[in-house]
Enzyme design. Structure first.
Site, PDB file in Angstrom:
ATOM      1  N   ALA A 261      -4.498   8.277   7.112  1.00 37.02           N
ATOM      2  CA  ALA A 261      -3.147   7.749   7.297  1.00 37.02           C
ATOM      3  C   ALA A 261      -2.451   7.330   6.011  1.00 37.02           C
ATOM      4  CB  ALA A 261      -3.186   6.564   8.263  1.00 37.02           C
ATOM      5  N   PRO A 263      -0.705   7.209   2.429  1.00 38.89           N
ATOM      6  CA  PRO A 263      -0.059   5.899   2.240  1.00 38.89           C
ATOM      7  C   PRO A 263       0.803   5.428   3.402  1.00 38.89           C
ATOM      8  CG  PRO A 263       1.128   7.568   1.033  1.00 38.89           C
ATOM      9  CD  PRO A 263      -0.061   8.263   1.617  1.00 38.89           C
ATOM     10  N   GLY A 265       3.352   7.363   5.363  1.00 40.49           N
ATOM     11  CA  GLY A 265       4.639   7.977   5.700  1.00 40.49           C
ATOM     12  C   GLY A 265       4.658   8.616   7.074  1.00 40.49           C
ATOM     13  N   ASP A 316     -15.235   6.547   7.662  1.00 42.51           N
ATOM     14  CA  ASP A 316     -15.366   7.699   6.775  1.00 42.51           C
ATOM     15  C   ASP A 316     -15.201   8.968   7.602  1.00 42.51           C
ATOM     16  OD1 ASP A 316     -15.877   9.529   4.856  1.00 42.51           O
ATOM     17  OD2 ASP A 316     -17.934   8.908   4.435  1.00 42.51           O
ATOM     18  N   CYS A 390      -0.775  19.707   1.717  1.00 42.48           N
ATOM     19  CA  CYS A 390       0.365  19.939   0.826  1.00 42.48           C
ATOM     20  C   CYS A 390       0.022  21.025  -0.191  1.00 42.48           C
ATOM     21  CB  CYS A 390       0.740  18.653   0.092  1.00 42.48           C
ATOM     22  SG  CYS A 390       1.139  17.278   1.177  1.00 42.48           S
TER      23      CYS A 390
END
Length: 466
Positions: A261, A263, A265, A316, A390
């Site tokens: 999760a 940072p 956004g 983890d 990304c």
């Protein structure tokens, strides 16, 4: 004696006709060391080597987009006391509501419901990425030959080590059989995997208010104003980050797990829809968990009802043996750690292409596969998992999906199908803000391009059937 000395002098003096000019010689200077390349320079070299033959003529435009400033969306914060006013401010500066462009018309919901019935009636394709010959992208096989072998090396498992998750206390007896499985990711599991596909259909969350400037505009959003309680009116994020949240197709009362999760956004985006009953935000590193908590507390007041729906967990997600979240969630989002190609091309700090980060980069596909495996275990039968990165790399995208699906079927008896995001790609492309790659054998890839520089963002949606 004097005469003989004069004769000697005259004999040593060259005549005008015999005088010879000597060419001056310079000794070549060799540098003691080669010029040092920064991590961002190494990243671009890597991208040029792997991505240029993959994307062909599109790569120069994509490369220019990567090294240029990306374009942002402004998400209006529905937990601000000035929510309506903030929307007017964002419209007055020339931006437009992106969700409205996707859901225009008073009877749009009726048309969507009819379309969804037609979509659900379509049969499941046995092998979605076996395209006919005329639709397959042209790829230079000679250029890719060397790259394919090198890409497989990125999946080599690291030397045996004890992860922090393996040291956790209280492992349940239900996971004892997983210890005996000794799951290892080689990167070759999904080579012959058969992942069926069915077209997905999505209801867009109307409560989500997302604004962007017109295509080609270079305008910037102003700094967000704060209400009387100090809650910011909006925040900015890359336009690609919206796609995984839309792909979740959130419904009223859903229980959602955001596995990576921080940072925060995408977790905030999920809360903005007003649809979820519980949102579990998980991360393992304490620093990242601190970032997540700070972001949530900044935009969601503690007195809000939505704050009670958020649960923070420190687990983890890369440890298959210690993971015990079995079939608990309606939707799971896996925004996996990756090379973050845009940041890698622009920043040197924390860049995975640095000389000291090679092992971390090469181990990424294995880590991503294990996280996706745990996500498939965590979702209920009939629920959906959205995997996103990304990165532009197929090794971190399609290959991870195929390997995780193959291992889940072979070792855990979990069967899934891909929900092809045809509708989402078509609708987002029609807005003029998004451009998708035609090179993906499964999933969807938002590629950067200057007129509306979002991404890169890879998204693949899987539905658990068993």
């Amino acid at each position: 004696m004097l005469g003989s000395a004069a004769n000697i002098c005259r004999s040593r003096t060259p005549s005008v006709g015999s005088f010879r000019w000597k060419t001056q010689k310079f000794k070549a200077k060799i540098a003691r060391s080669r010029p040092v390349k920064t991590p961002s320079m190494l990243a671009l070299d890597h991208f040029d080597f792997y991505y240029a033959p993959l994307f062909g003529k599109r790569w120069p435009s994509m490369r220019l987009g990567l090294v240029s400033q990306n374009k942002f969306l402004a998400v209006a914060n529905r937990f601000s006391n000035s929510f309506e006013t903030n929307q007017h401010i964002l419209k007055d500066i020339g931006s437009e509501d992106l969700i409205v462009k996707l859901t225009t018309g008073k009877r749009a919901s009726d048309r969507i419901a009819e379309k969804k019935k037609v979509t659900e009636a379509k049969p499941i394709a046995a092998d979605s990425y076996a395209l006919p010959e005329y639709q397959r992208p042209e790829v230079d096989e000679e250029l890719l030959e060397d790259r394919s072998d090198a890409s497989l090396c990125e999946f080599n498992a690291p030397t045996q080590s004890i992860t922090p998750g393996e040291l956790q206390i209280g492992k349940s007896d239900n996971d004892a059989h997983l210890n005996r499985l000794d799951i290892k990711v080689t990167g070759l599991e999904g080579q012959f995997a058969n992942l069926p596909s069915k077209e997905d259909f999505i209801y867009y969350p109307r409560e989500l208010k997302v604004f962007t400037f017109p295509r080609g505009s270079t305008a910037d959003f102003p700094f967000p104003s704060k209400d009387v309680d100090g809650i910011p009116g909006w925040w900015l994020l890359d336009g690609g980050s919206l796609v995984p949240v839309l792909a979740l197709d959130l419904a009223q009362g859903d229980t959602v797990l955001d596995m990576c999760a921080a940072p925060g956004g995408k977790s905030l985006l999920i809360l903005q829809t007003g649809l979820v009953d519980k949102l579990v935000c998980n991360d393992f590193k304490l620093t990242r968990l601190g970032q997540l908590q700070k972001a949530l507390s900044m935009y969601v007041p503690s007195t809000s009802e939505a704050a009670d729906r958020v649960i923070l967990k420190r687990r983890d997600a890369t440890c298959v043996e210690a993971w015990d979240e079995e079939a608990k969630y309606d939707k799971v989002l896996v925004d996996a750690p990756c090379t973050t190609d845009r940041l890698a091309a622009q920043q040197d700090e924390g860049n995975l292409f640095g000389a000291t980060m090679t092992n971390e980069r090469l181990n990424l596909p294995q880590i991503q596969t294990k996280i996706l495996l745990n996500a498939l275990r965590s979702v209920k039968v009939g629920g959906s998992v959205v995997y996103s990165t990304c990165a532009l790399s197929p090794v971190q995208n399609e290959s991870v999906v195929e390997n995780a699906v193959a291992i889940a079927a072979d070792k855990m008896g979990i069967e899934v199908i891909e929900k092809d995001l045809v509708q989402l790609r078509r609708h987002l492309s029609s807005t003029g803000y998004y451009k998708f790659s035609d090179q993906c054998r499964r999933g969807s890839l938002v590629i950067p391009f200057l007129p509306s520089n979002f991404g890169p963002m890879y998204v693949c949606k899987l539905q658990r059937m068993k």
